[in-house]
Design a protein around this motif. Structure first.
Motif, PDB file in Angstrom:
ATOM      1  N   VAL A  70       0.993  -1.239   0.071  1.00 62.58           N
ATOM      2  CA  VAL A  70       0.036   0.023  -0.008  1.00 62.58           C
ATOM      3  C   VAL A  70       0.913   1.188   0.191  1.00 62.58           C
ATOM      4  O   VAL A  70       1.753   1.569   0.906  1.00 62.58           O
ATOM      5  N   ALA A  71       0.524   2.053  -0.855  1.00 59.07           N
ATOM      6  CA  ALA A  71       1.146   3.300  -0.998  1.00 59.07           C
ATOM      7  C   ALA A  71       0.690   4.386  -0.190  1.00 59.07           C
ATOM      8  O   ALA A  71      -0.674   4.748  -0.345  1.00 59.07           O
ATOM      9  N   VAL A  72       1.351   5.124   0.600  1.00 59.67           N
ATOM     10  CA  VAL A  72       0.811   6.130   1.591  1.00 59.67           C
ATOM     11  C   VAL A  72       1.633   7.382   1.280  1.00 59.67           C
ATOM     12  O   VAL A  72       2.849   7.330   1.676  1.00 59.67           O
ATOM     13  N   GLN A  73       0.910   8.321   0.899  1.00 60.47           N
ATOM     14  CA  GLN A  73       1.600   9.688   0.559  1.00 60.47           C
ATOM     15  C   GLN A  73       1.113  10.664   1.594  1.00 60.47           C
ATOM     16  O   GLN A  73       0.194  10.866   2.337  1.00 60.47           O
ATOM     17  N   VAL A  74       2.327  11.138   2.371  1.00 62.48           N
ATOM     18  CA  VAL A  74       2.108  12.163   3.480  1.00 62.48           C
ATOM     19  C   VAL A  74       2.682  13.447   3.034  1.00 62.48           C
ATOM     20  O   VAL A  74       3.973  13.733   2.712  1.00 62.48           O
ATOM     21  N   GLU A  75       1.833  14.446   3.068  1.00 61.33           N
ATOM     22  CA  GLU A  75       2.187  15.662   3.044  1.00 61.33           C
ATOM     23  C   GLU A  75       2.531  16.510   4.247  1.00 61.33           C
ATOM     24  O   GLU A  75       2.462  16.127   5.378  1.00 61.33           O
ATOM     25  N   ASN A  76       3.201  17.620   4.040  1.00 57.31           N
ATOM     26  CA  ASN A  76       3.669  18.478   5.187  1.00 57.31           C
ATOM     27  C   ASN A  76       4.982  17.843   5.837  1.00 57.31           C
ATOM     28  O   ASN A  76       5.122  18.239   7.142  1.00 57.31           O
TER      29      ASN A  76
ATOM     30  N   MET B 190      -3.076   5.658  -0.116  1.00 59.90           N
ATOM     31  CA  MET B 190      -3.644   6.628   0.904  1.00 59.90           C
ATOM     32  C   MET B 190      -2.969   8.256   0.943  1.00 59.90           C
ATOM     33  O   MET B 190      -1.734   7.977   1.268  1.00 59.90           O
ATOM     34  N   ILE B 191      -3.568   9.082   1.221  1.00 54.65           N
ATOM     35  CA  ILE B 191      -3.027  10.599   1.276  1.00 54.65           C
ATOM     36  C   ILE B 191      -3.567  10.997   2.590  1.00 54.65           C
ATOM     37  O   ILE B 191      -4.674  11.273   2.897  1.00 54.65           O
ATOM     38  N   TYR B 192      -2.310  11.481   3.388  1.00 51.26           N
ATOM     39  CA  TYR B 192      -2.514  12.137   4.654  1.00 51.26           C
ATOM     40  C   TYR B 192      -1.476  13.552   4.722  1.00 51.26           C
ATOM     41  O   TYR B 192      -0.767  13.681   3.840  1.00 51.26           O
ATOM     42  N   ARG B 193      -2.223  14.071   5.750  1.00 53.63           N
ATOM     43  CA  ARG B 193      -1.461  15.272   5.933  1.00 53.63           C
ATOM     44  C   ARG B 193      -0.656  15.314   7.382  1.00 53.63           C
ATOM     45  O   ARG B 193      -1.446  14.852   8.254  1.00 53.63           O
TER      46      ARG B 193
END
Length: 344
Positions: free
Chosen positions: A261-267, A338-341
């Motif tokens: 699972v790819a998890v993209q985390v911003e900031n 999944m995209i998170y900040r």
């Protein structure tokens, strides 16, 4: 240990904590020794300075080997913001300041993420027999100066112990000399470093020294051994430690099959955010493996191999207040993103 030596130790610790404390300044500046002042720096001087700044900013000691960087080193003038000269007791120096945005752009295009100014601190413990007996290495020793210069070249903050009575009880010269890791770790706890270098310095020739040491990074203890002149030994030690600390952060070139699972985390704005995020992910029972996939600007993508379901992963993320869910999507192959900040 006499009063003056204790005073110097306290002063150096105070200075190191004020200047560094995990924060590196002047990342885009480099100082070069020169024979004389010129109306403008030469291409060779600018190229040399640019290469040094790129290493500091990227954390990658071999970044100058990249083909894009090689091309830029041939025409370095556009990267230079300003220059000046300063005179010191030992000669003239050229100070080169480079454009941060240009440097960051160069680093990013080579596949590495600029580290930023927040970096792990490394605590130093050294003993020496250069005086004829085993003792803590004195803070005015040239080896400490060489270590500091080497650390500056890599953008690595150093810490120095007080060597006061508390330190001397917690870590005796004998334990330091034999690199007793438990005593070193316990004595270091009061300084709360991110990593530790401990070692013994010995003279092997009139011009050469040797260091046998230990690099302690969390639960990972690695032996250190270098010999040569003081500057060579100091630079080799710092390079090895910096490469070890920075390597997991800077590289995002893909080197594994795209599974999980790819998890993209911003900031993710600094190294501290990165470390806390990765520690959190590795601590989840549903996650069996964490792979760094990509880093662009303040955005990091990791790929997680799971021992459970995606729903269990989402539930675990929901319990972490620093992760704010933004979106979720599927690639054409059906894999999840999944995209998170990060709310650090």
């Amino acid at each position: 240990m006499d009063l003056m030596r204790s005073f110097i130790a306290v002063l150096l610790l105070a200075v190191s904590q004020f200047v560094f404390a995990g924060t590196v300044t002047d990342l885009y500046q480099v100082t070069l020794s020169v024979d004389q002042q010129r109306s403008s720096p030469s291409d060779l001087q600018m190229s040399s300075g640019l290469a040094k700044v790129l290493v500091k900013v990227s954390g990658n000691s071999s970044i100058a080997e990249d083909s894009q960087i090689q091309s830029q080193l041939k025409v370095p003038a556009r990267t230079l913001k300003q220059f000046s000269y300063i005179a010191k007791e030992d000669g003239e120096y050229l100070v080169l300041d480079f454009h941060p945005s240009v440097i960051d752009g160069l680093v990013t295009r080579t596949g590495f993420k600029p580290l930023g100014g927040q970096r792990p601190t490394v605590l130093l413990w050294f003993a020496s027999d250069l005086s004829g007996e085993q003792d803590y290495l004195q803070f005015n020793d040239p080896f400490y100066k060489a270590l500091q210069l080497a650390a500056n070249s890599r953008g690595l903050p150093l810490q120095f112990p007080l060597f006061d009575l508390t330190d001397q009880v917690a870590l005796t010269t004998a334990d330091l000399w034999v690199l007793q890791d438990q005593s070193i770790t316990q004595a270091s706890a009061r300084y709360n470093p991110d990593a530790i270098i401990a070692g013994r310095l010995s003279k092997v020739t009139p011009e050469g020294v040797s260091v046998a040491g230990l690099f302690i990074n969390g639960g990972d203890n690695q032996p250190l051994a270098e010999s040569g002149n003081i500057d060579q030994v100091a630079q080799a030690l710092i390079n090895r430690v910096a490469d070890n600390l920075f390597k997991p952060v800077v590289s995002y070139k893909l080197s594994h099959f795209q599974t999980g699972v790819a998890v993209q985390v911003e900031n993710i704005s600094n190294l501290s955010d990165y470390v806390r995020l990765i520690d959190f992910l590795k601590g989840l029972s549903v996650v069996s493996q964490v792979k760094i996939e990509q880093a662009i600007g303040n955005q990091i993508t990791v790929r997680l191999e799971l021992d459970g379901s995606e729903e269990q992963l989402r539930q675990a993320f929901a319990l972490e207040p620093q992760l704010q869910a933004l979106d979720s999507l599927r690639n054409q192959d059906g894999s999840a993103v999944m995209i998170y900040r990060w709310q650090g």
